[in-house]
Design a protein around this motif. Structure first.
Motif: not given
Length: 317
Positions: A79-91
Motif C-alpha cells: 500500500x505504502x509503495x503504491x501511494x508513494x508512486x501516486x504522490x509522484x504523479x502530477x495529478x
C-alpha cells in the motif's frame, strides 16, 4: 495536461475480476491480493494476478478437489509503495477498494495512506480512498462505469462524491453451491451455513448497505436459481440505457453464465450482458460454481429493511 487526459489516476484491487487486457487498455492501477494454503508448500498458493500464472479452470479444479486456501489483502508495504508512486504523479489518485464488509482492505489502505502523508510531510496529499461496499462482479460493473466517468473528464473530488453515491445503485444477486466456504472464511455465520446444507438448497446472496453478505433467498436446483436471478434483474433494473448493462460472473461455470444471459435477453432484448470470470480472491471463499448477476438499479438505501437502515445509520453512514 491535455484535455483528453484523465484528471486523476484511478486504481482498484484484483477482486474486481478484470482481465489483464482490460487493465492494460483502460490504464488503471491494480493492487493484488494473495492466496495461500497454510502449511502446504505444494498447495494452492499464489498471487491474484487475474489468472495470468494459473488458469481459472486449474484454480477451480483444485478447489473442487479439496483445496482450501485463505486470502490476504495487499500488505502495508505494498500500500505504502503504491501511494508513494501516486504522490509522484502530477495529478490526484483515487483508489476504489473491495468492500470493507468482507475485507480489511479499506482500513489497511487508509492506515498506510496516513503513514505516507506523515512521512512525506504532505497532509493534503491528493490521494482518495473509496470503500465500494461491493466486490467481484458488482465491483467489475462499478469500475467499468467509473472508467467511463473518468474518461468524460470528471475531476477527482467530483468523482469521489460520484463513487460514494453510485455504489448504492449497484444491484447484486449471486448463487453458490453451498455456504461452507463462506463460513470458513468468516463471511456468513455457521448457523446460516448449517441450515443451507440441511435443506439441500442453493443460497442466493447479495450485499447489504454496509457491504457485508446477506442471504436473500434460496432455490432448489441451479436451473431454478438462474431463473430467479433473471427475475431479480427484471424487477429491479432501471429501464434506460445506463441500466441496461448486466455483468454476469462465473466461477468456472461459463455455460451457466451464458444460460443466465439467454434468459435475461429473452425478457429484456435491450440488455447488454458482459460475462466475466470470478477471480481467485473471491473464488477462495465461494468455491467453484458461483454465478452472479449485477446491474444498475434503484437506490438500495430506499429499499432496505428497517433493521438494516438502523444498523447503517448507527455506523455513521
Amino acid at each position: 495536461m491535455s484535455m483528453s487526459e484523465p484528471k486523476f489516476f484511478l486504481l482498484t484491487d484484483s477482486p474486481c475480476d478484470f482481465s489483464p487486457k482490460m487493465v492494460e487498455d483502460t490504464g488503471i492501477g491494480m493492487l493484488h491480493f494473495t492466496y495461500t494454503e497454510a502449511g502446504k508448500e505444494d498447495g494452492l498458493n499464489g498471487v491474484d494476478d487475474l489468472f495470468v500464472s494459473r488458469s481459472a479452470h486449474d484454480f477451480y479444479e483444485a478447489v473442487r478437489k479439496g483445496a482450501m486456501p485463505m486470502t490476504s489483502q495487499p500488505s502495508q508495504l505494498e500500500f505504502e509503495r503504491t501511494f508513494r508512486e501516486c504522490a509522484k504523479l502530477d495529478k490526484p489518485s483515487v483508489y476504489l477498494t473491495l468492500s470493507s464488509g468482507i475485507s480489511g482492505c479499506y482500513e489497511g489502505a487508509c492506515t498506510a495512506l496516513e503513514r505516507v502523508k506523515e512521512e512525506l510531510g504532505r497532509p493534503d496529499l491528493p490521494i482518495y480512498i473509496v470503500d465500494t461496499k461491493i466486490a467481484s462482479t458488482a465491483q467489475y460493473l462499478f469500475i467499468v462505469e467509473a472508467i467511463r466517468q473518468r474518461d468524460k473528464g470528471m475531476a477527482a473530488g467530483d468523482f469521489v462524491r460520484w463513487a460514494e453515491e453510485a455504489r448504492y445503485f449497484v444491484q447484486t444477486i449471486f448463487m453458490v453451491d453451498d455456504l461452507d466456504a463462506l463460513h470458513r472464511g468468516g463471511r456468513v455465520p455457521r448457523s446460516v451455513a448449517v441450515i443451507g446444507g440441511a435443506l439441500d438448497v442453493k443460497p442466493l446472496l447479495t450485499f447489504d448497505l454496509d457491504g457485508a453478505l446477506s442471504v436473500i433467498g434460496v432455490t432448489r436446483g441451479r436451473k431454478k436459481g438462474l431463473k430467479k436471478m433473471a427475475s431479480f434483474y427484471e424487477k429491479n433494473h432501471n429501464d434506460d440505457m445506463f441500466s441496461s448493462v448486466v455483468t454476469i460472473g462465473n466461477a468456472d461455470c461459463p455455460k451457466d453464465a451464458e444460460k443466465l444471459a439467454d434468459i435475461i435477453h429473452k425478457s429484456e432484448d435491450t440488455a447488454v450482458t458482459m460475462i466475466s470470470t470470478i477471480g481467485p480472491t473471491i473464488g477462495c471463499h465461494v468455491g467453484a460454481g458461483m454465478v452472479s448477476c449485477c446491474f444498475w438499479g434503484a437506490d438500495r438505501r430506499k429499499g432496505a429493511s428497517v433493521s438494516d437502515k438502523i444498523a447503517h445509520n448507527v455506523k455513521g453512514e
